[in-house]
Design an enzyme around this catalytic site. Structure first.
Site, PDB file in Angstrom:
ATOM      1  CB  THR A 182      -5.024  -4.134   7.069  1.00 55.80           C
ATOM      2  OG1 THR A 182      -4.274  -3.264   6.218  1.00 55.80           O
ATOM      3  CG2 THR A 182      -6.180  -3.363   7.667  1.00 55.80           C
ATOM      4  CD  GLU A 210       0.007  -0.789  -0.737  1.00 50.49           C
ATOM      5  OE1 GLU A 210      -0.538  -1.783  -1.210  1.00 50.49           O
ATOM      6  OE2 GLU A 210       0.644  -0.807   0.316  1.00 50.49           O
ATOM      7  N   GLY A 250      -6.195  -9.129   0.316  1.00 52.64           N
ATOM      8  CA  GLY A 250      -6.789  -9.681  -0.899  1.00 52.64           C
ATOM      9  C   GLY A 250      -6.456 -11.162  -1.023  1.00 52.64           C
TER      10      GLY A 250
END
Ligand SMILES: CCCCC/C=C\C/C=C\C/C=C\C/C=C\C/C=C\CCCCC(=O)SCCNC(=O)CCNC(=O)[C@H](O)C(C)(C)COP(=O)(O)OP(=O)(O)OC[C@H]1O[C@@H](n2cnc3c(N)ncnc32)[C@H](O)[C@@H]1OP(=O)(O)O
Ligand SMILES: Cc1cc2nc3c(=O)[nH]c(=O)nc-3n(C[C@H](O)[C@H](O)[C@H](O)COP(=O)(O)OP(=O)(O)OC[C@H]3O[C@@H](n4cnc5c(N)ncnc54)[C@H](O)[C@@H]3O)c2cc1C
Length: 556
Positions: free
Chosen positions: A34, A316, A73
């Site tokens: 992303t 997701e 993350g």
């Protein structure tokens, strides 16, 4: 996601090089896909990887502000490496998104390498301990062999070999979507455990003068809030088992270069990830609110549970986008069915004639029979999918292209994908119980759960069933009442049914959901540990409140 991507996208040589480093925690990685400007539209990602045949290296760049990787993350401060998804350029041609292993930080002093700017994206709604980060690449060079080349290759001279399917790059996302179905089951089971245990402990209100205050779990309204969600947690448990089985089977086929079911898997995993996370997300709030004021305390565990779960509806694959992906496949299946093709298992019902027979008033049909009701879920799903598909066809007949027609019908397409997912879940729950080896007592209790799930599912979507004449209004009313009639029966085993999830107190992290039910003493103890209680008079008194009060008292 770093490790599953390496496991799925590496050549055997690359596996030998990278995976031992991961398994031994000699490197820590993240999945950097992303960007600031794009999360959903992967073909729009802007990070570039240009191949330099002179040095046999890729040069990675973040050419624009919107191309900065954003959200991954553990990217901000933890990861030493990342799988970076970038547009591959070689010999002057762009070949689309491909995965590259990029080292971000020195393994000596953890400092970012040259051409790498990384950091944390700042506080979020939840996931506080997770350093979701940003990554800006500036002419950062990596060896040719750091492009994950199981499915597509760039040879030393820059020649590109394309993959058997471009979407194989997306395999890790499918895997995590399957995990999120499991995550939804777990989150809803935790919330049900907290709310039902607390509802058995909490006594409130005096129904009749002089009578003891009843457990709030005895109120039909409290049961109506919580027991369908408890049943849903059980339903999602069986669905995630079925989903993982399908995933494993199809993934084995893919590993043997059989890609025939990749679309069916994508559609099912997308629909179930979206459906289960949306339902769970809403259910967590119902469970919190059912615990009154204490539900709003951090001590309940709900604020963190919600804040950490709710991004499941976004990451997701944003849920609406995934439902549209699922619907796009269903429309294709209707076309295939109409041209006489055989449809794969999870969508074969779309080629059956499930036309509803209007039930009229008193149909005499056994509205408590789960197999019969599952056939109604099938009818509803088939009707919704065919309706949305016909809408797309009408759009095309009116002169739209396929993309335009799909977009114009997208609201109905989402409804169709939801109905398809709901049918799969209800059917899987009922069928799983039939296969379960359990005592008749246990079978009876689980049948009650499956019944309340199926009944309440119809009650909450009764418009779908009535609009398509699948049920009459009076039949829908009867089914709604059947759900309510089950509640006192489920009440008997409710606490045992959440104890069966076997969450340790340390995992549940909830004073309200403690196994020993000793809530009030432990709420008071928990409050003593509040930072504000370190001193009887808070230091701020001497700076603000004291002077204010004294100044005003002098005016009395
Ligand atoms: C790891 C082990 C742990 C053990 C865990 C144990 C138990 C689990 C219990 C609890 C776990 C709790 C939680 C779950 C676990 C982890 C969650 C924690 C953290 C998660 C972090 C989240 C990380 C991320 O968010 S990563 C980034 C995610 N990003 C996305 O998902 C992007 C979404 N967007 C898309 O995917 C795109 O929109 C698109 C679908 C690709 C469509 O794009 P577009 O280019 O427009 O293409 P088009 O729609 O035309 O589609 C083209 C074509 O491709 C087909 N397609 C698309 N995707 C796939 C796919 N994935 N597979 C197969 N095929 C795909 C599509 O159908 C079209 O086909 P066709 O042309 O119609 O034939
Ligand atoms: C906690 C968290 C952790 C994350 N971890 C990672 C990670 O580890 N790695 C990583 O790469 N990414 C990660 N992400 C990013 C995540 O994958 C994206 O946020 C997600 O894919 C959604 O994309 P987006 O943010 O661009 O939303 P957008 O797509 O901009 O969505 C905004 C709205 O636009 C709508 N929309 C978009 N496209 C369409 C369409 N075609 N049709 C109809 N409506 C549309 C959506 O439905 C939504 O309502 C994480 C995000 C969060 C919140």
């Amino acid at each position: 996601m770093f490790i599953p991507t390496l496991e799925r996208q590496c050549t055997s040589e690359q596996r030998e090089k990278f995976l031992p480093l991961c398994y031994d925690y000699r490197i820590i990685g993240t999945y950097a896909q992303t960007e600031l400007g794009h999360g959903t539209f992967l073909r729009g990602l802007e990070t570039t990887a240009h191949y330099d045949p002179n040095t046999q290296e890729f040069i990675l760049n973040s050419p624009t502000i919107s191309s900065i990787k954003w959200w991954p993350g553990a990217l901000g401060k933890t990861s030493t490496h990342a799988v970076v998804l970038a547009q591959l350029y070689t010999l002057g041609k762009c070949h689309g998104i491909h995965p590259f292993v990029v080292q971000l930080r020195s393994l000596d002093d953890h400092k970012p390498l040259r051409g790498i700017t990384v950091g944390d994206i700042g506080p979020k709604m939840g996931f506080g301990p997770n350093d979701n980060g940003y990554l800006k690449l500036h002419k950062h060079r990596i060896p040719r062999t750091n492009m994950l080349m199981k499915y597509s290759q760039v040879s030393p001279d820059g020649t590109y070999t394309k993959p058997p399917r471009s979407t194989l790059t997306y395999g890790t996302m499918t895997f995590v979507r399957v995990l999120i179905v499991h995550g939804s089951a777990i989150a809803l089971a935790k919330a049900s455990t907290i709310a039902i245990r607390y509802s058995a402990v909490r006594r409130q209100s005096e129904l009749r003068p002089g009578e003891p205050e009843p457990q709030i779990l005895s109120y039909p309204t409290q049961q109506h809030k919580l027991f369908p969600l408890l049943a849903t947690a059980y339903a999602f448990h069986f669905v995630q088992l079925a989903m993982m089985k399908i995933y494993t089977d199809v993934n084995d086929q893919i590993n043997n270069s059989n890609f025939s079911r990749i679309q069916e898997l994508h559609a099912l995993s997308s629909g179930l990830k979206a459906f289960t996370s949306w339902v769970t997300n809403a259910g967590l709030e119902v469970c919190r609110m059912s615990c009154g004021g204490h539900g709003y305390s951090q001590a309940s565990g709900f604020p963190r549970l919600y804040a950490d779960f709710t991004p499941s509806c976004t990451y997701e694959g944003e849920n609406t986008v995934l439902m549209l992906q699922s619907a796009r496949y269903l429309v294709k299946c209707v076309r295939d069915a109409r041209s006489g093709k055989t449809l794969p298992g999870t969508v074969s019902y779309l080629s059956e004639d499930v036309s509803a027979v209007h039930s009229g008033g008193s149909s005499g049909r056994d509205l408590s029979n789960l197999d019969f009701l599952i056939s109604l879920y099938k009818q509803r799903a088939s009707n919704q999918v065919h309706f949305a598909s016909d809408k797309v066809d009408r759009g095309i007949s009116a002169g739209m292209d396929l993309v335009g027609a799909l977009n114009s019908a997208s609201v109905h397409l989402v409804s169709a994908a939801k109905a398809h997912s709901h049918y799969f879940i209800a059917k899987t729950f009922v069928e799983s119980l039939k296969l379960l080896k359990a005592s008749s007592e246990l079978q009876n209790v689980l049948h009650q759960l499956a019944s309340v799930y199926v009944f309440e599912g119809i009650a909450q979507s009764s418009g779908d069933f009535i609009e398509d004449y699948i049920l009459s209004g009076s039949e829908a009313k009867t089914i709604r009442q059947l759900a309510v009639d089950l509640l006192p029966l489920i009440r008997v085993n409710a606490v045992s049914l959440v104890d069966a999830f076997s969450f340790r107190d340390e995992v549940l992290q909830s004073v309200l959901g403690r196994y020993d039910g000793n809530v009030y003493e432990n709420l008071f103890k928990w409050a003593q540990n509040s930072p504000l209680n370190k001193t009887d008079v808070h230091p701020s008194y001497h700076k603000y409140l004291g002077p204010l009060l004294k100044r005003n008292q002098s005016k009395l």
